[in-house]
Design a protein around this motif. Structure first.
Motif, PDB file in Angstrom:
ATOM      1  N   UNK A 109       0.926  -0.722  11.867  1.00 48.82           N
ATOM      2  CA  UNK A 109       2.277  -1.277  11.459  1.00 48.82           C
ATOM      3  C   UNK A 109       3.100   0.223  10.848  1.00 48.82           C
ATOM      4  N   UNK A 136      -6.419  -0.432   6.899  1.00 49.55           N
ATOM      5  CA  UNK A 136      -6.897  -0.923   7.736  1.00 49.55           C
ATOM      6  C   UNK A 136      -6.232  -0.509   9.180  1.00 49.55           C
ATOM      7  N   UNK A 191      -4.957  -2.490  11.618  1.00 44.15           N
ATOM      8  CA  UNK A 191      -3.909  -3.126  12.158  1.00 44.15           C
ATOM      9  C   UNK A 191      -2.664  -2.651  10.947  1.00 44.15           C
ATOM     10  N   UNK A 192      -3.057  -2.051   9.690  1.00 48.25           N
ATOM     11  CA  UNK A 192      -2.126  -1.650   8.732  1.00 48.25           C
ATOM     12  C   UNK A 192      -1.341  -0.357   9.540  1.00 48.25           C
ATOM     13  N   UNK A 206      -1.958 -18.215   6.763  1.00 48.63           N
ATOM     14  CA  UNK A 206      -2.040 -16.887   6.462  1.00 48.63           C
ATOM     15  C   UNK A 206      -2.493 -16.040   7.770  1.00 48.63           C
ATOM     16  N   UNK A 207      -2.906 -16.459   8.616  1.00 49.68           N
ATOM     17  CA  UNK A 207      -3.469 -15.699   9.734  1.00 49.68           C
ATOM     18  C   UNK A 207      -2.398 -15.890  10.902  1.00 49.68           C
ATOM     19  N   UNK A 239      -0.710   4.422  -1.172  1.00 53.41           N
ATOM     20  CA  UNK A 239      -2.099   4.614  -0.693  1.00 53.41           C
ATOM     21  C   UNK A 239      -2.219   5.812   0.406  1.00 53.41           C
ATOM     22  N   UNK A 252       0.845  -1.400  -0.042  1.00 56.44           N
ATOM     23  CA  UNK A 252      -0.176   0.189  -0.010  1.00 56.44           C
ATOM     24  C   UNK A 252       0.578   1.545   0.086  1.00 56.44           C
ATOM     25  N   UNK A 303      -3.017  -8.861  13.766  1.00 56.10           N
ATOM     26  CA  UNK A 303      -3.172 -10.408  13.462  1.00 56.10           C
ATOM     27  C   UNK A 303      -2.049 -11.260  14.195  1.00 56.10           C
ATOM     28  N   UNK A 304      -2.232 -12.236  14.956  1.00 50.22           N
ATOM     29  CA  UNK A 304      -1.243 -13.032  15.376  1.00 50.22           C
ATOM     30  C   UNK A 304       0.053 -13.088  14.632  1.00 50.22           C
ATOM     31  N   UNK A 305      -0.015 -13.412  13.490  1.00 50.61           N
ATOM     32  CA  UNK A 305       1.259 -13.583  12.677  1.00 50.61           C
ATOM     33  C   UNK A 305       2.102 -12.329  12.526  1.00 50.61           C
ATOM     34  N   UNK A 313      -4.675  -4.499  17.727  1.00 53.76           N
ATOM     35  CA  UNK A 313      -5.205  -4.700  16.322  1.00 53.76           C
ATOM     36  C   UNK A 313      -4.425  -5.520  15.296  1.00 53.76           C
ATOM     37  N   UNK A 321     -12.465  -0.504  -4.071  1.00 57.06           N
ATOM     38  CA  UNK A 321     -11.897   0.883  -3.990  1.00 57.06           C
ATOM     39  C   UNK A 321     -10.841   0.926  -5.061  1.00 57.06           C
ATOM     40  N   UNK A 372      -9.188 -12.886  10.515  1.00 59.79           N
ATOM     41  CA  UNK A 372      -8.455 -12.864   8.971  1.00 59.79           C
ATOM     42  C   UNK A 372      -7.325 -11.769   9.299  1.00 59.79           C
ATOM     43  N   UNK A 373      -6.281 -11.866   8.586  1.00 56.31           N
ATOM     44  CA  UNK A 373      -5.045 -11.123   8.451  1.00 56.31           C
ATOM     45  C   UNK A 373      -5.490  -9.581   8.471  1.00 56.31           C
ATOM     46  N   UNK A 374      -4.519  -8.910   8.855  1.00 53.20           N
ATOM     47  CA  UNK A 374      -4.796  -7.293   8.854  1.00 53.20           C
ATOM     48  C   UNK A 374      -5.012  -6.992   7.486  1.00 53.20           C
ATOM     49  N   UNK A 375      -6.004  -6.216   7.184  1.00 54.05           N
ATOM     50  CA  UNK A 375      -6.366  -5.776   5.794  1.00 54.05           C
ATOM     51  C   UNK A 375      -7.190  -6.564   4.853  1.00 54.05           C
ATOM     52  N   UNK A 402      -9.162  -2.120  -5.923  1.00 53.59           N
ATOM     53  CA  UNK A 402      -8.748  -2.888  -4.847  1.00 53.59           C
ATOM     54  C   UNK A 402      -9.843  -3.443  -4.252  1.00 53.59           C
ATOM     55  N   UNK A 453      -8.308 -11.526   2.022  1.00 55.84           N
ATOM     56  CA  UNK A 453      -8.117 -10.736   0.743  1.00 55.84           C
ATOM     57  C   UNK A 453      -9.637 -10.538   0.324  1.00 55.84           C
TER      58      UNK A 453
END
Ligand SMILES: Nc1ncnc2c1ncn2[C@@H]1O[C@H](COP(=O)(O)OP(=O)(O)OP(=O)(O)O)[C@@H](O)[C@H]1O
Ligand SMILES: Nc1ncnc2c1ncn2[C@@H]1O[C@H](COP(=O)(O)OP(=O)(O)OP(=O)(O)O)[C@@H](O)[C@H]1O
Ligand SMILES: [Mg+2]
Ligand SMILES: [Mg+2]
Lengths: 248, 337, 252, 371, 368
Positions: free
Chosen positions: A150, A144, A146-147, C241-242, A138, A135, A174-176, A172, C11, C34-37, C14, C220
């Protein structure tokens, strides 16, 4: 063990309210110090006071021996940042009208244009937070939750700094990504970056923390090693109102 | 660690939005059949564009201050007035130079007036920022009030210094009259304005687009604390921008005063609505936007004034409404507003 | 009761939510992970009407509500707590909640009643504040609360609306370890009423594991898994992924 | 013995501050001159009460009420702006006291808004327009007008047109009051005039912001078009320097009238300020002369009916020569001056040289009031 | 009882209460306390401004809408009365009917324009809206001066009012309490009554559930929508309500002045005065409108005299070189402007905010 950052008897007032009632805290060099405490204990206020965003009405804040906060100190926030402190605020402080790229460019004081950003370091950061690469152009306000988090962390580490103040970076995420964040901070620590971390995430606290300071009601009520606290269930119950083990 | 993204992946460049420029061209094209005669069209178009550039110069300082610092400076007019009055004093004192028929000597006088006006307006801007604007960053309403207060004070002080009466500011000899292109007449003074207007535009576009300065200030408006926490002295930046904006207003004042050929203390207040309309059309803070907006205003006023003079009274407002219906945030929106 | 059919938003190029079809029944708590975003918050925005969908429908009680505005949907029973706290910063904690109580009773258009006279609304407000442990701070401005307290107030606003569909977006993020259980208890109590649809976005897997009756995974923008918590968590997409390497640690 | 209280309400501040100041100065000088410096008439002392209407009609109105009511003024003079004057007119009728209007110019003050307590020493717009018409009205001349697009401008053009007898008015151009760029209007005027035979004139009536003389920069000369306009205050006449030979008719220019009153005023003004008096100074002076002349005639009696009957038809000396209050509408009939601009480096403005004095009798100023 | 009248929104500061009481009493007895035409005129203007500013406070302070078109509605009210009186008033004077029709017409026009503006505000963002209203107000002023057949153009309209309201109407032979009771005094009390009642009604409106929603929208309209309030509806409602009250204020002013013109009602200067009074008085307090208006109108009318009294004209101060020029009564605007700036500086929360902060110790953060 030398303290990079030292707070002695720091009092902070916000408007008419007296929030910090004499905080004493020493952050040893090259280690990760966790600042724990319940909601409203004064953790965020402490970090803001160190950054000079609130004025300490009494006591002193010293960074590498220099007074940067307190009634006698004259340093302003930009001076403090320039002395080598990076800050990830609780509210993230994203410039939402600017793009991710522009946010990062601003954080890198040495770079005037994008081409001057340290590409290797950028790739290193993208490794932990791939979303930022995706992004890059962007507007940051559209990321988002969480983003954005980051991005807030990434901005603080785009250039090496002596001390990082980080306020709840894992919220906010994610675990990974929390994993990546832990790894990232661990790598920074290996580079001998000192970190003062406010965190509610127990897993992170245990994985990273060397030292612990627990706050309550505007004071530091306990300091010690992380291992010590982790081992003492009764102490946890008394200071934090629950046991760290319960969630591990 | 997760896999690295493609190293050195080409970073897409933001697309330049050319549609407002097309609009400008379209307006000129529509003007032709409306006006009918070619030489008249040329006269009107050149005059309109030049007028637009003058308006752009007086509005540019406001765009700068508002676009970057989000300060609604209703006191902008006072800097315009100061510029114009300083010009009367400077050029009055250089009567030999302005009276001479040599273009060079005339330009020296005008140039001197500009330099002094910018310096004086800039210096006043410095004081204005420190005393009046600084406490109200981020509070639009108070900005409006306090800058209006500043404007009143400024206007009164001008009356104390230069008196309440109108002061003539005649154009130097060589800048009067027109050049003839066939049957079309182009005022000489407007050509000077075109040159200066373009120079101001290019300079602003370069500083803001090509340097980090623009970014920093925009960020500083959104979250001043964070910019300071990144190690930048927002205070100095803001001061600098404000001074630059005031100096530009001073420059605009000189040009405007020379255009009007006389100066009254209310000269700034008289153009307030006009320049606000221009920067709204432009997108409240975009230099390119207010540039295009000013040109549009100049052209539309002339075409309409020729075709339907009655309608010209509302031409600016109608233009603004039309643009906002097309783009509710102006031609070149500046994020966040 | 609540259903989305092919719900999509783009968007520019996207695709943030990609043809998500899913139905939610009263009395169950569905966790969305789900993952961020991945599009979780955006999905919420589409349901509650903060964003207009590019495609697809939202149905409430088999009625298509896609054309309704956010406030209209709220009044039909969709309630929302936001991931990034949304409060009335210049009003006191009590007034924040009381406005939500008033909204539920639908009294906003009354121009002649004296606000103070509605003791019943006040009582309700105070009860709620007591439950979320903010009663002591009722007169403080919302802006002056610490982050964790603001999160609690955010939840309190949702509780005050008492909608038929509750949407929580990471309600416990930033709450301290001793406060988070308060909110979780509230959610448990809601679940126990068996007549509410509850959607929960949460990154804390222990919470999800404990509360969820069902897990839906977005990746996604697309719905990639849906089912029993244990099975979904064990699935490959969630593990890779998560959770990343976290799964192995958590297992340890 | 006793006092005669005179209220002078004018714009000490506001957009017309400069004009108001001239009037006030002229009025004071006039009182001094008319009383030979004693400030007494028939043994009564003249007390001058000055008030600032700031150019606001509502304020002017309440100030006039306060002047008559609270300050017990016997007679009031002013104001600067026509809008303020029109708001004031009914107050004079309510208090049954005289209001001597100076220098507000709107026709309706002595026209349809007039009441019997209203007198005016200042010229009205018709007088302005008609005198210009008389000055420009020559056979073979073709005229186009340029005026502001509102009542004032349109009325002025109408009066001008009505008074033109032999010349031809071929076009009326009205531009919005907020016009900054006159190119479009100029083009329209050029298009209308360029192919006309004979002498071609653009007659400009413009007050306020904007500089319509800019149209000359479009090189009107190549089409043989000239500009004409009325007189103005000295700073505004600086622009006339660009138009040597320009003709028009003016209300006043200090160098034109030859009479003892004017000579005394100019001398006194030079002595005090080292500058000549201007337009509105002369106006204020005339108003003072009117007041004192009337009071002398009533022998200090300030009863309104007495004053009215005295002033109706009264002639009095002013820097512009003798003026007479016309019985019907109380407008002072006065001379105007046909001028031609000469450029003289000694002056910062274009100097209007007298071509001919236009006597009051030569101008057929319509009576527009209802009585 | 009092609490009901004030809609349970008492001044919450003893000093404020005393000041308000003094103001109300002072205005109620103004014809007898302060002799002279000027004083009564100033008092009437204060009353009209209280209403005008209160209506603007509803818009700005409570709803958070910055609009520069408020004087447009003020002007509509004033022109309504003026046009009603000039057009419908017969040869033998104007009846109340003509005035009422004028006011009704004005209210209708304001309603329509208010709706249009309200709808436009949904399309553009706050700051654009503010700027657009600035332009709209300027356009309206231009229009008023263009339509000179109806509005009297730049010169405005002088008109007659029903006989009982004119100064010529004097029912009592002898002065009462030292004041000749004439139609002006009646007009004054008419204005006083209307202002008092409408002000109390506004106070009620802002303390109603509706008023609270407006505050919520001001604070965070996104959130307000998310708990079910349609902010478009409330915003428009607030715009309309304030527009109507401003119209009424304009009508009262016209009634008092028996004159209406662009400068008295439509000018940007008045808009600015209103804005300033709201801020000086204290935004979102309603009572601020009362204190602010009284203070400001007083300063506006007596500052010049104050300077004169201090010796700025012909006095000892006028002799001092630079200072003399500065304290000249002709430069009173300079001091007003300075007052502007200082007030905005020193009363960030306005007079009312300042007074309230003094008397009630702020809510201390509990839990400590
Ligand atoms: N702007 C402010 N005005 C008044 N009080 C404030 C303000 N900001 C914070 N406080 C108060 O200061 C105290 C400490 O707040 P702080 O944000 O430092 O807590 P914290 O330890 O970071 O809590 P959390 O874990 O919830 O983030 C709280 O009681 C809070 O209400
Ligand atoms: N208004 C918008 N304009 C453009 N892109 C948007 C917008 N809102 C969201 N997005 C994009 O859509 C994607 C999904 O965002 P969303 O906020 O729904 O993620 P999320 O699943 O809630 O993530 P998180 O766990 O970090 O909160 C993100 O990539 C985001 O950048
Ligand atoms: Mg915190
Ligand atoms: Mg989210």
């Amino acid at each position: 063990m030398t303290a990079v950052l030292e707070l002695q008897g720091v009092h902070t007032h916000i408007g008419a309210y007296h929030i910090l009632h004499g905080v004493d805290l020493a952050v040893p060099a090259g280690e990760v110090t966790m600042l724990l405490g319940r909601n409203g204990a004064g953790k965020t206020t402490t970090l803001r006071t160190i950054m000079g965003l609130w004025a300490a009405s009494a006591g002193s804040v010293r960074f590498r021996g220099q007074a940067i906060g307190g009634p006698d100190a004259s340093a302003t926030t930009p001076d403090i940042a320039r002395a080598g402190i990076a800050y990830v605020p609780e509210s993230m402080g994203i410039f939402s009208d600017l793009t991710v790229r522009e946010n990062m460019l601003l954080a890198a004081r040495a770079a005037r244009r994008e081409e001057q950003l340290d590409r290797a370091r950028l790739d290193w950061i993208f490794g932990f937070f791939p979303a930022l690469h995706k992004f890059w152009l962007y507007p940051a306000g559209k990321l988002s939750g969480g983003q954005k988090q980051m991005l807030a962390v990434a901005r603080a580490i785009i250039e090496p700094r002596a001390l990082l103040l980080i306020d709840e970076p894992s919220k906010g995420l994610a675990p990974a990504i929390v994993q990546n964040l832990v790894q990232c901070l661990a790598e920074l620590k290996r580079e001998r970056t000192t970190i003062l971390l406010v965190e509610q995430n127990v897993m992170m606290a245990r994985a990273l923390g060397d030292q612990v300071a627990v706050m309550d009601d505007g004071r530091v009520v306990h300091t010690g090693g992380m291992a010590e606290l982790a081992a003492d269930a009764e102490l946890q119950q008394r200071l934090l109102g629950l046991s760290l083990g319960a969630h591990a | 660690m997760t896999s690295h993204p493609a190293d050195g992946a080409a970073i897409p460049k933001a697309q330049f939005d050319a549609r407002p420029l097309w609009l400008l061209a379209a307006v000129m094209a529509i003007g032709w059949p409306l006006v009918g005669s070619g030489s008249t069209w040329l006269t009107l178009t050149v005059a309109g564009l030049a007028m637009g550039l003058i308006v752009f110069i007086i509005a540019s300082g406001l765009t700068l201050v508002f676009g970057l610092m989000d300060v609604l400076n209703f006191g902008h007019g006072v800097f315009i007035a100061v510029g114009a009055f300083v010009a009367t004093s400077v050029m009055g004192g250089m009567a030999d130079w302005t009276g001479s028929a040599s273009l060079g000597a005339n330009l020296v006088a005008v140039g001197a007036a500009m330099v002094v006006a910018m310096a004086v307006a800039g210096a006043i801007g410095l004081a204005f920022e420190r005393v009046i604007v600084r406490p109200v960053y981020g509070q639009h309403l108070k900005q409006i009030l306090i800058t209006m207060g500043g404007m009143i004070i400024g206007e009164e002080l001008i009356k104390v210094i230069w008196g309440p009466a109108q002061i003539p500011l005649p154009l130097p000899e060589a800048l009067r009259g027109a050049l003839l292109l066939g049957d079309a007449a182009v005022e000489r003074y407007r050509l000077l304005a075109v040159v200066i207007g373009l120079a101001v535009f290019v300079l602003l576009a370069w500083v803001l687009g090509r340097t980090k300065l623009g970014l920093l200030i925009r960020a500083g408006v959104q979250d001043r604390e964070m910019v300071e926490a990144l190690g930048y002295r927002v205070r100095h930046l803001f001061l600098g921008v404000f001074v630059a904006g005031s100096a530009l207003a001073g420059l605009g004042g000189v040009l405007w005063g020379l255009y009007q050929q006389s100066v009254v203390p209310q000269i700034g207040a008289q153009v307030n609505t006009l320049i606000f309309i221009v920067i709204i059309i432009g997108g409240l803070g975009s230099t390119l936007g207010s540039f295009v907006g000013a040109l549009l205003v100049g052209l539309v006023a002339n075409y309409l004034g020729f075709v339907a003079p009655k309608a010209a009274l509302f031409s600016n407002i109608a233009l603004m409404m039309a643009v906002l219906l097309w783009r509710p945030q102006g031609l070149y929106p500046v994020g966040g507003r | 009761m609540l259903e989305t059919r092919g719900l999509t938003i783009r968007f520019g190029g996207h695709v943030a939510v990609d043809h998500v079809s899913c139905a939610f029944a009263p009395g169950t708590l569905t966790a969305i992970v789900g993952p961020n975003g991945a599009g979780k918050t955006t999905y919420f925005n589409l349901i509650s009407g903060q964003l207009p969908a590019s495609e697809g429908q939202v149905l409430l009680d088999d009625m298509d509500i896609s054309g309704l505005s956010a406030p209209q949907r709220t009044r039909r029973g969709l309630g929302r707590a936001f991931q990034l706290t949304q409060l009335f910063p210049g009003l006191s904690v009590q007034e924040n909640v009381r406005l939500a109580v008033q909204a539920r009773h639908g009294g906003g258009m009354n121009l002649w009643q004296v606000w103070r006279d509605r003791r019943d609304w006040l009582e309700e407000t105070r009860e709620l504040l007591t439950t979320v442990r903010l009663f002591d701070r009722r007169d403080a401005l919302a802006a002056s609360l610490s982050h964790g307290d603001q999160r609690k107030l955010e939840v309190a606003l949702l509780m005050a609306l008492d909608p038929r569909v509750y949407m929580f977006d990471e309600p416990t993020a930033g709450m301290s370890l001793d406060e988070a259980p308060v909110v979780l208890d509230l959610i448990r109590a809601l679940k126990a009423r068996r007549d509410r649809v509850i959607l929960l976005v949460e990154h804390k897997m222990d919470v999800v594991r404990e509360l969820a009756d069902r897990i839906v995974v977005l990746h996604q923008g697309a719905l990639v898994a849906d089912g029993e918590p244990a099975a979904v968590i064990a699935s490959d997409v969630v593990q890779q992924a998560y959770l990343g390497t976290a799964a192995t640690q958590e297992a340890a | 013995a006793g006092e005669i209280r005179i209220a002078h309400i004018h714009s000490k501040t506001g957009p017309l501050e400069a004009y108001g100041k001239q009037t006030a100065l002229g009025f004071k000088m006039g009182l001094e001159y008319a009383t030979n410096g004693t400030m007494q008439v028939a043994g009564k002392t003249l007390v001058l009460i000055e008030k600032d209407d700031q150019g606001k009609p509502d304020l002017g109105k309440s100030l006039l009420a306060a002047a008559y009511g609270d300050d017990k003024a016997d007679i009031a003079v002013g104001p600067t702006s026509s809008g303020v004057a029109l708001a004031m007119l009914p107050v004079a009728a309510e208090y049954k006291k005289i209001l001597l209007v100076e220098p507000a110019v709107a026709d309706s003050i002595t026209g349809d808004k007039w009441n019997k307590y209203i007198f005016r020493t200042g010229r009205n717009s018709s007088q302005d327009a008609i005198s210009n018409a008389v000055a420009l009205d020559k056979p073979g001349t073709v005229i186009a007008t340029l005026a502001q697009d509102y009542a004032f401008g349109r009325d002025g053009v109408k009066a001008f047109k009505d008074a033109i007898k032999t010349a031809k008015v071929v076009h009326e151009e009205y531009l919005p009051t907020n016009t900054t760029d006159f190119t479009a209007g100029a083009q329209r005027l050029i298009d209308k005039l360029k192919d006309q035979p004979g002498r071609k004139l653009i007659f400009i009536i413009w007050a306020g912001a904007g500089n319509p003389f800019k149209i000359a920069d479009l090189d009107l000369k190549r089409h043989g078009i000239e500009i004409a306009t009325g007189g103005n205050i000295l700073p505004a006449m600086a622009a006339y320097k660009n138009f040597p030979g320009m003709e028009g008719a003016s209300y006043y220019y200090f160098g034109i009238p030859k009479n003892p009153v004017n000579e005394a005023m100019v001398a006194q003004h030079y002595k005090q300020f080292k500058q000549p008096p201007d337009f509105f100074t002369a106006g204020g002076f005339s108003a003072a002369m009117a007041v004192v002349t009337a009071l002398k005639k009533t022998n200090g009696d300030t009863a309104t009916p007495k004053l009215i009957s005295t002033m109706e038809g009264m002639s009095f000396d002013t820097p512009k020569g003798t003026m007479t209050f016309r019985k019907e509408d109380h407008q002072a009939m006065q001379s105007m001056y046909h001028f031609k601009i000469k450029v003289d480096p000694a002056f910062a403005w274009g100097v209007p040289e007298l071509v001919r004095e236009i006597k009051a009798s030569e101008m057929d100023v319509p009576i527009r009031n209802k009585r | 009882m009092i609490d009901r009248l004030l809609s349970a929104d008492p001044p919450r500061s003893r000093l404020l209460a005393v000041l308000l009481l003094a103001t109300v009493l002072g205005l109620a007895c103004a014809p007898f306390l302060f002799p002279g035409a000027k004083a009564l005129g100033v008092a009437a203007k204060m009353l009209v401004f209280i209403l005008l500013v209160a209506s603007y406070d509803l818009l700005l302070g409570y709803t958070g809408i910055v609009s520069f078109a408020h004087t447009m509605f003020f002007g509509i009210g004033a022109y309504g009365v003026a046009i009603g009186a000039t057009r419908l008033g017969g040869e033998d004077g104007t009846g109340f009917g003509a005035l009422l029709i004028g006011v009704a017409g004005a209210l209708g026009l304001s309603l329509v324009l208010g709706l249009l503006i309200g709808l436009f505000s949904l399309r553009v963002k706050a700051i654009f809206f503010a700027m657009i209203t600035l332009a709209v107000a300027a356009a309206f002023q231009g229009l008023a001066s263009q339509l000179s057949d109806v509005t009297g153009g730049e010169d405005g309209l002088s008109f007659s009012v029903p006989e009982v309201l004119t100064p010529a109407f004097e029912p009592f032979v002898a002065p009462v309490l030292g004041r000749v009771i004439d139609g002006q005094v009646f007009t004054y009390y008419l204005i006083f009554t209307v202002v008092l009642m409408v002000f109390l009604a506004l106070l009620r409106a802002v303390n109603s559930p509706f008023g609270r929603v407006l505050q919520a929208i001001r604070e965070n309209d996104f959130r307000a929508e998310a708990i079910g309030y349609r902010s478009a509806v409330y915003r428009t409602g607030s715009t309309l309500l304030s527009a109507l009250v401003a119209t009424l204020a304009g009508a009262l002013l016209a009634l008092w002045l028996r004159y209406t013109g662009p400068d008295t009602t439509l000018s940007f200067e008045i808009m600015l005065d209103v804005l300033l009074i709201v801020v000086i008085g204290g935004m979102g307090t309603m009572y601020g409108a009362v204190l602010g208006s009284v203070l400001f109108v007083f300063a506006q009318n007596y500052l010049q005299e104050g300077l004169r009294w201090m010796g700025g004209e012909g006095g000892w101060l006028a002799e001092v070189p630079v200072l003399g020029a500065l304290v000249s009564p002709d430069r009173w605007l300079l001091w007003l402007g300075l007052g502007f700036v200082l007030c905005v500086y020193h009363f960030p929360t306005g007079l009312v905010g300042r007074l309230r902060a003094r008397s009630t110790p702020g809510p201390s953060p509990a839990g400590h």
